[in-house]
Structure formats: structure tokens, C-alpha cells
Design a protein around this motif. Structure first.
Motif, mmCIF file in Angstrom:
data_model
loop_
_atom_site.group_PDB
_atom_site.id
_atom_site.type_symbol
_atom_site.label_atom_id
_atom_site.label_comp_id
_atom_site.label_asym_id
_atom_site.label_seq_id
_atom_site.Cartn_x
_atom_site.Cartn_y
_atom_site.Cartn_z
ATOM 1 N N GLN A 52 62.154 94.989 -3.976
ATOM 2 C CA GLN A 52 61.179 95.393 -2.953
ATOM 3 C C GLN A 52 61.375 96.851 -2.548
ATOM 4 N N MET A 53 62.612 97.341 -2.662
ATOM 5 C CA MET A 53 62.950 98.675 -2.177
ATOM 6 C C MET A 53 61.996 99.773 -2.656
ATOM 7 N N PRO A 54 61.674 99.848 -3.962
ATOM 8 C CA PRO A 54 60.776 100.923 -4.391
ATOM 9 C C PRO A 54 59.385 100.846 -3.752
ATOM 10 N N LYS A 55 59.009 99.657 -3.278
ATOM 11 C CA LYS A 55 57.683 99.484 -2.683
ATOM 12 C C LYS A 55 57.668 99.890 -1.214
ATOM 13 N N LEU A 56 58.861 99.940 -0.569
ATOM 14 C CA LEU A 56 58.926 100.302 0.842
ATOM 15 C C LEU A 56 58.736 101.808 0.990
ATOM 16 N N LYS A 57 58.056 102.221 2.043
ATOM 17 C CA LYS A 57 57.710 103.633 2.209
ATOM 18 C C LYS A 57 58.807 104.389 2.948
ATOM 19 N N GLY A 58 59.775 104.903 2.216
ATOM 20 C CA GLY A 58 60.792 105.786 2.782
ATOM 21 C C GLY A 58 61.689 105.097 3.786
ATOM 22 N N PHE A 59 62.385 105.918 4.569
ATOM 23 C CA PHE A 59 63.284 105.403 5.579
ATOM 24 C C PHE A 59 63.450 106.461 6.657
ATOM 25 N N THR A 60 64.040 106.079 7.788
ATOM 26 C CA THR A 60 64.292 107.015 8.877
ATOM 27 C C THR A 60 65.787 107.258 8.961
ATOM 28 N N ASN A 61 66.192 108.495 8.854
ATOM 29 C CA ASN A 61 67.601 108.850 8.995
ATOM 30 C C ASN A 61 67.885 109.021 10.473
ATOM 31 N N HIS A 62 68.625 108.072 11.058
ATOM 32 C CA HIS A 62 68.876 108.087 12.494
ATOM 33 C C HIS A 62 69.904 109.121 12.897
ATOM 34 N N TRP A 63 70.605 109.714 11.924
ATOM 35 C CA TRP A 63 71.646 110.697 12.238
ATOM 36 C C TRP A 63 71.167 112.124 12.025
ATOM 37 N N ALA A 64 69.937 112.279 11.541
ATOM 38 C CA ALA A 64 69.423 113.624 11.284
ATOM 39 C C ALA A 64 69.173 114.355 12.601
#
Length: 147
Positions: free
Chosen positions: A61-73
Motif C-alpha cells: 500500500q505504501m507506494p499508493k499513499l501520498k507522501g508523509f509529514t516529517n514531524h521533526w522538520a
């Protein structure tokens, strides 16, 4: 006085093991808590790593998910030398920009970029300066302070 006869495990720490396949009256008879007949009820059955019962596995499923949020950025604000000239102040830092609603309140880092020209002497306190920005500010008689 405590004797060996008085010692016993704490309340609720010891449970009887589930004995399956010992007749209907045990509550674990017939199918031995394995549900009705089928693949998973047979001896020797093991599923492959990552198998999720026929559902699309999470690693596919991972490639189908739209990105991610880096909470440490860190939220960085970029400001050009030309923008500093327009502000018309003697001293500039991130706190001043937030206070005067020039940048987002959640900004963590101020980056100064070298696009444009500056003629006024300004003291700039920021986290990062490009080489050209540093050059232009100092050439105009200003100061560069890395915070």
C-alpha cells in the motif's frame, strides 16, 4: 511470623493454562477454539511474513499513499536581500518578523538568500546566509549575525 506454608503468588498472577481438545464440557472441545474447518485450523499451517489475510499488505500500500509529514522538520522562512531593503529597518531577526506579521507564527528558522540588491546598512540575525547575501549585506555596511 511468615512460614513457607504462608507463601503464595500474588492475586491474579497465576492462571490455569487453556487445555484445548479435552471434550465439550471443557468449553474448548471439538474444534479446540480454532473456529470452523478451513486452512488455518489444520496442523502445520503457517502464513508468510507480511500476510494480512488476503487484504492488500501494508508494504504494497505504501507506494499508493501520498507522501508523509516529517514531524521533526523545522519550518524555515526564506527572505531575499531585496525584501530586507523593502522593510526599511536597521535590525532584522525572526522575532521581529513574527511580531509584525510578516511571516508565519510557526516559523523556526530564518534563511537569508542573496536575490536582489541592498543599499542600506542593516544588522541581520538569522540561522543561515547564502554567500552572496552575506557579501551584499556587508558591502552595504551592514552586519551579519548567525543565530
Amino acid at each position: 511470623m511468615i512460614t513457607l506454608e504462608d507463601l503464595k503468588p500474588a492475586e491474579g498472577s497465576v492462571k490455569k493454562s487453556k487445555r484445548v481438545g479435552r471434550g465439550r464440557s471443557s468449553g474448548h472441545g471439538k474444534t479446540s477454539c480454532r473456529g470452523n474447518n478451513g486452512e488455518g485450523q489444520r496442523a502445520g499451517r503457517s502464513s508468510k511474513r507480511g500476510f494480512e489475510g488476503g487484504q492488500m499488505p501494508s508494504f504494497r500500500q505504501m507506494p499508493k499513499l501520498k507522501g508523509f509529514t516529517n514531524h521533526w522538520a523545522l519550518n524555515a522562512v526564506a527572505l531575499n536581500v531585496a525584501d530586507i531593503e523593502k522593510l526599511g529597518i536597521e535590525e532584522l531577526d525572526l522575532a521581529w518578523l513574527i511580531e509584525n506579521n510578516k511571516v508565519d507564527r510557526n516559523a523556526d528558522v530564518l534563511r537569508i538568500l542573496g536575490n536582489g540588491e541592498i543599499k542600506k546598512a542593516v544588522t541581520v540575525k538569522a540561522t543561515y546566509f547564502t554567500e552572496s547575501a552575506k557579501e551584499k549585506i556587508e558591502k552595504a555596511g551592514g552586519k551579519v549575525e548567525i543565530v
